[in-house]
Design an enzyme around this catalytic site. Sequence first.
Site, PDB file in Angstrom:
ATOM      1  N   GLY A 109       0.628  -8.205   2.479  1.00 56.69           N
ATOM      2  CA  GLY A 109      -0.072  -6.572   1.803  1.00 56.69           C
ATOM      3  C   GLY A 109       0.577  -6.259   0.588  1.00 56.69           C
ATOM      4  O   GLY A 109      -0.020  -5.754  -0.087  1.00 56.69           O
ATOM      5  N   GLU A 352      -2.599  11.491  -0.455  1.00 51.80           N
ATOM      6  CA  GLU A 352      -2.073  10.985  -1.927  1.00 51.80           C
ATOM      7  C   GLU A 352      -3.507  11.545  -2.967  1.00 51.80           C
ATOM      8  O   GLU A 352      -4.546  11.297  -2.784  1.00 51.80           O
ATOM      9  CB  GLU A 352      -2.159   9.683  -1.815  1.00 51.80           C
ATOM     10  CG  GLU A 352      -0.769   9.401  -1.726  1.00 51.80           C
ATOM     11  CD  GLU A 352      -0.422   8.480  -0.416  1.00 51.80           C
ATOM     12  OE1 GLU A 352      -1.558   7.525  -0.109  1.00 51.80           O
ATOM     13  OE2 GLU A 352       0.665   8.389   0.198  1.00 51.80           O
ATOM     14  N   HIS A 437      -4.391   0.887   6.701  1.00 49.79           N
ATOM     15  CA  HIS A 437      -2.990   0.739   7.291  1.00 49.79           C
ATOM     16  C   HIS A 437      -3.096   0.460   8.729  1.00 49.79           C
ATOM     17  O   HIS A 437      -2.985   1.396   9.560  1.00 49.79           O
ATOM     18  CB  HIS A 437      -2.502   2.249   7.278  1.00 49.79           C
ATOM     19  CG  HIS A 437      -2.136   2.692   5.669  1.00 49.79           C
ATOM     20  ND1 HIS A 437      -1.980   3.938   5.412  1.00 49.79           N
ATOM     21  CD2 HIS A 437      -2.091   2.064   4.608  1.00 49.79           C
ATOM     22  CE1 HIS A 437      -1.828   4.243   4.160  1.00 49.79           C
ATOM     23  NE2 HIS A 437      -1.779   2.992   3.685  1.00 49.79           N
ATOM     24  N   GLY A 465       3.860  -4.872  11.661  1.00 53.05           N
ATOM     25  CA  GLY A 465       3.134  -3.495  11.874  1.00 53.05           C
ATOM     26  C   GLY A 465       2.593  -3.460  13.202  1.00 53.05           C
ATOM     27  O   GLY A 465       2.115  -2.167  13.638  1.00 53.05           O
ATOM     28  N   ASN A 475       2.338   6.409   4.262  1.00 51.31           N
ATOM     29  CA  ASN A 475       2.157   5.135   4.062  1.00 51.31           C
ATOM     30  C   ASN A 475       3.273   4.225   4.901  1.00 51.31           C
ATOM     31  O   ASN A 475       4.253   4.500   4.896  1.00 51.31           O
ATOM     32  CB  ASN A 475       2.147   4.481   2.681  1.00 51.31           C
ATOM     33  CG  ASN A 475       1.659   5.679   1.800  1.00 51.31           C
ATOM     34  OD1 ASN A 475       2.066   6.702   1.675  1.00 51.31           O
ATOM     35  ND2 ASN A 475       0.555   5.473   1.180  1.00 51.31           N
TER      36      ASN A 475
HETATM   37  P1  FDA Z   1       1.065  -8.119   6.086  1.00 50.14           P
HETATM   38  O1  FDA Z   1      -0.438  -7.649   6.686  1.00 50.14           O
HETATM   39  O2  FDA Z   1       1.781  -7.528   5.140  1.00 50.14           O
HETATM   40  O3  FDA Z   1       1.263  -9.594   6.263  1.00 50.14           O
HETATM   41  C1  FDA Z   1       0.815 -10.235   7.513  1.00 50.14           C
HETATM   42  C2  FDA Z   1       0.424 -11.625   6.745  1.00 50.14           C
HETATM   43  O4  FDA Z   1       0.292 -12.685   7.799  1.00 50.14           O
HETATM   44  C3  FDA Z   1      -0.666 -11.749   5.725  1.00 50.14           C
HETATM   45  O5  FDA Z   1      -0.082 -12.488   4.617  1.00 50.14           O
HETATM   46  C4  FDA Z   1      -1.606 -12.698   6.350  1.00 50.14           C
HETATM   47  O6  FDA Z   1      -2.571 -13.319   5.649  1.00 50.14           O
HETATM   48  C5  FDA Z   1      -0.824 -13.674   7.327  1.00 50.14           C
HETATM   49  N1  FDA Z   1      -1.379 -14.030   8.583  1.00 50.14           N
HETATM   50  C6  FDA Z   1      -2.269 -13.408   9.379  1.00 50.14           C
HETATM   51  N2  FDA Z   1      -2.772 -14.115  10.226  1.00 50.14           N
HETATM   52  C7  FDA Z   1      -2.157 -15.373  10.254  1.00 50.14           C
HETATM   53  C8  FDA Z   1      -1.977 -16.658  10.994  1.00 50.14           C
HETATM   54  N3  FDA Z   1      -2.833 -16.776  12.143  1.00 50.14           N
HETATM   55  N4  FDA Z   1      -1.388 -17.891  10.548  1.00 50.14           N
HETATM   56  C9  FDA Z   1      -0.797 -17.555   9.325  1.00 50.14           C
HETATM   57  N5  FDA Z   1      -0.640 -16.394   8.660  1.00 50.14           N
HETATM   58  C10 FDA Z   1      -1.284 -15.350   9.116  1.00 50.14           C
HETATM   59  N6  FDA Z   1       1.010   0.668   2.644  1.00 50.14           N
HETATM   60  C11 FDA Z   1       1.911   1.472   2.159  1.00 50.14           C
HETATM   61  O7  FDA Z   1       3.268   1.780   2.574  1.00 50.14           O
HETATM   62  N7  FDA Z   1       1.983   1.780   0.724  1.00 50.14           N
HETATM   63  C12 FDA Z   1       0.702   1.580  -0.043  1.00 50.14           C
HETATM   64  O8  FDA Z   1       0.646   1.808  -1.028  1.00 50.14           O
HETATM   65  C13 FDA Z   1      -0.170   0.739   0.669  1.00 50.14           C
HETATM   66  N8  FDA Z   1      -1.293   0.538   0.030  1.00 50.14           N
HETATM   67  C14 FDA Z   1      -2.387  -0.418   0.490  1.00 50.14           C
HETATM   68  C15 FDA Z   1      -3.359  -0.660  -0.083  1.00 50.14           C
HETATM   69  C16 FDA Z   1      -4.180  -1.721   0.448  1.00 50.14           C
HETATM   70  C17 FDA Z   1      -5.646  -1.938  -0.448  1.00 50.14           C
HETATM   71  C18 FDA Z   1      -3.884  -2.261   1.639  1.00 50.14           C
HETATM   72  C19 FDA Z   1      -4.980  -3.388   2.198  1.00 50.14           C
HETATM   73  C20 FDA Z   1      -2.806  -1.883   1.929  1.00 50.14           C
HETATM   74  C21 FDA Z   1      -1.905  -0.977   1.746  1.00 50.14           C
HETATM   75  N9  FDA Z   1      -0.806  -0.712   2.747  1.00 50.14           N
HETATM   76  C22 FDA Z   1       0.180  -0.026   1.942  1.00 50.14           C
HETATM   77  C23 FDA Z   1      -0.643  -1.133   3.692  1.00 50.14           C
HETATM   78  C24 FDA Z   1       0.690  -2.228   3.657  1.00 50.14           C
HETATM   79  O9  FDA Z   1       0.045  -3.064   3.007  1.00 50.14           O
HETATM   80  C25 FDA Z   1       0.734  -2.837   5.079  1.00 50.14           C
HETATM   81  O10 FDA Z   1       0.979  -1.804   5.931  1.00 50.14           O
HETATM   82  C26 FDA Z   1       1.643  -3.704   5.166  1.00 50.14           C
HETATM   83  O11 FDA Z   1       1.368  -5.024   4.314  1.00 50.14           O
HETATM   84  C27 FDA Z   1       1.761  -4.580   6.786  1.00 50.14           C
HETATM   85  O12 FDA Z   1       2.997  -5.272   6.883  1.00 50.14           O
HETATM   86  P2  FDA Z   1       3.011  -6.310   7.980  1.00 50.14           P
HETATM   87  O13 FDA Z   1       4.203  -7.162   7.702  1.00 50.14           O
HETATM   88  O14 FDA Z   1       2.741  -5.766   9.146  1.00 50.14           O
HETATM   89  O15 FDA Z   1       1.895  -7.394   7.600  1.00 50.14           O
END
Ligand code: FDA
Length: 496
Positions: A109, A352, A437, A465, A475
């Site tokens: 993300g 925000e 989120h 998450g 966030n």
């Molecule tokens: P995250 O989703 O980051 O990483 C998981 C990874 O695992 C991904 O790269 C995925 O491709 C990979 N994956 C999934 N399944 C798999 C599999 N079977 N095999 C191999 N790889 C696999 N939050 C915040 O705090 N401030 C902000 O400003 C924002 N803004 C925002 C904008 C937008 C457009 C989005 C989409 C999200 C946000 N967020 C945010 C949310 C934030 O990005 C999100 O909460 C975190 O990235 C989640 O972190 P994780 O480590 O849980 O998983």
Amino acid sequence: GDGAQVPALVIGTGYGGSVAALRLAQAGVDVHMVEMGMAWDTPGSDGKIFCSTLSPDHRSFWLRTRTKMPLNYFLGFPIDRDVSRYTGVLDAEEFGGITVYQGRGVGGGSLVNGGMAVTPKRENFSYVLPSVNADEMYNTYYPRANAGLGVANVDPAWFDSTPWYQFSRVGRKHAQRSGFPFVFVPDVYDWDYMEREAAGTATKSALAGEILFGNNHGKKSLQQTYLARARATGRVSISPLHRVVSVAPAGGRYTVTIEQLDTGGGVTATKTVTADRVFFAAGSVGTSKLLVKLKATGALPNLNGEVGKGWGDNGNVMCGRANHLWDPTGAQQSTIPCAGIDNWAAGGAFAEVAPLPTGIETFASFYLSITRNPNRAQFTWNGATGRVDLNWQASWKQPSIDMAKTIFDKINAKEGTIYRTDLFGTYKIWGDHLTYHPLGGAVLNRATDNYGRLHGHPGLYVIDGALIPGNTSVNPFVTITALAERNIEKIIATDL
Ligand code: FDA
């Protein structure tokens, strides 16, 4: 490679996975990370790694033939366009009642998000993570996460003078005139870099409309922070375009089945790796989908009944307000939000002030609200389709709308303004069809013990998450990072 044996395998390269990899490597453990998305380290034919928000190309979306913009209408017209199917950086994953946006690629993300890096108010922490010691989090792990991520605030003097934050200053004026606390929101975007963008001495990214599909400059994504440090240990390898499809016990270890993908999403090879320990860091949705499938299909039969439960949308809801002609929000808008309206205690909403970086004056104020929505959904295995379903209902957003209205109905009444109805459809006020989120699905102290160890299968951990029960009041990624720092420290001290 196929048949390899590794001490620790991490599924996913987002916040949880990157923290786990760095800390395990620093403790002397070799780590292999498996990431289904691309590496995002090579420029395309236009010389840029990422495409721009206003003209999305194949790099924008994960395996779609048409874009699915979060703001899908403008001035009443749909703005989506055809693109060629490619392993792009933003996934708009559709479930029955909600579209869940997620990053795909090395950095998860952090590649696509706005970088807003908010630590929850201490008074709200027991609501966010009821089983976790708040003193430890606020004394040790939140500071560690903020330092590791490179979190900082905008310079208030620059904020007050730059045209690029006029939209935020209008937001501040309206919030304060209605009596709402207005707060700066920290970010991982390099604020000095942004000032140089404004001065014309650095290539523009936030000031050139880049967001959602990656920032070519300025943003400290995980590639620049945790993952760079993890790689520098020499103990961490990463396989992009590899997707984990199964994890199963094998004589005290685990066999991990991995599909290699091409950029059209096709499977080009299937490999197996044996791992002593496996860390699920595929994000709330990715980890939940894997665990629910593996429990239901018998690969991990001992997982408990909490797997798949406790999923929430962090109460996300969006809306716009139409300002008077004497309150223009500016043709120039930074894509990085830096301020918000806090009505959590009284109304259950933290809003925000978000940009609408169209390049023209819109007289619109745009907001992403995080609300205290109480609804929680469950992931279940659907044997007929061979997919995991989520039972979130579209109508479950109503509490979020009601909470957001505690802010914007009041501002509209005070300012004599109205909601925009042209951003999410034709005559539709609320952006209530999505979340950025996703949280929960393998909740801490329920599906796992209080440090993320999955019940029933020693050596399996959740560290993303999915651990957080549906809402962080702000966030989420600072809390995801801080919790991962806490859990991996305990796991390294006691399990290795
Ligand atoms: P995250 O989703 O980051 O990483 C998981 C990874 O695992 C991904 O790269 C995925 O491709 C990979 N994956 C999934 N399944 C798999 C599999 N079977 N095999 C191999 N790889 C696999 N939050 C915040 O705090 N401030 C902000 O400003 C924002 N803004 C925002 C904008 C937008 C457009 C989005 C989409 C999200 C946000 N967020 C945010 C949310 C934030 O990005 C999100 O909460 C975190 O990235 C989640 O972190 P994780 O480590 O849980 O998983």
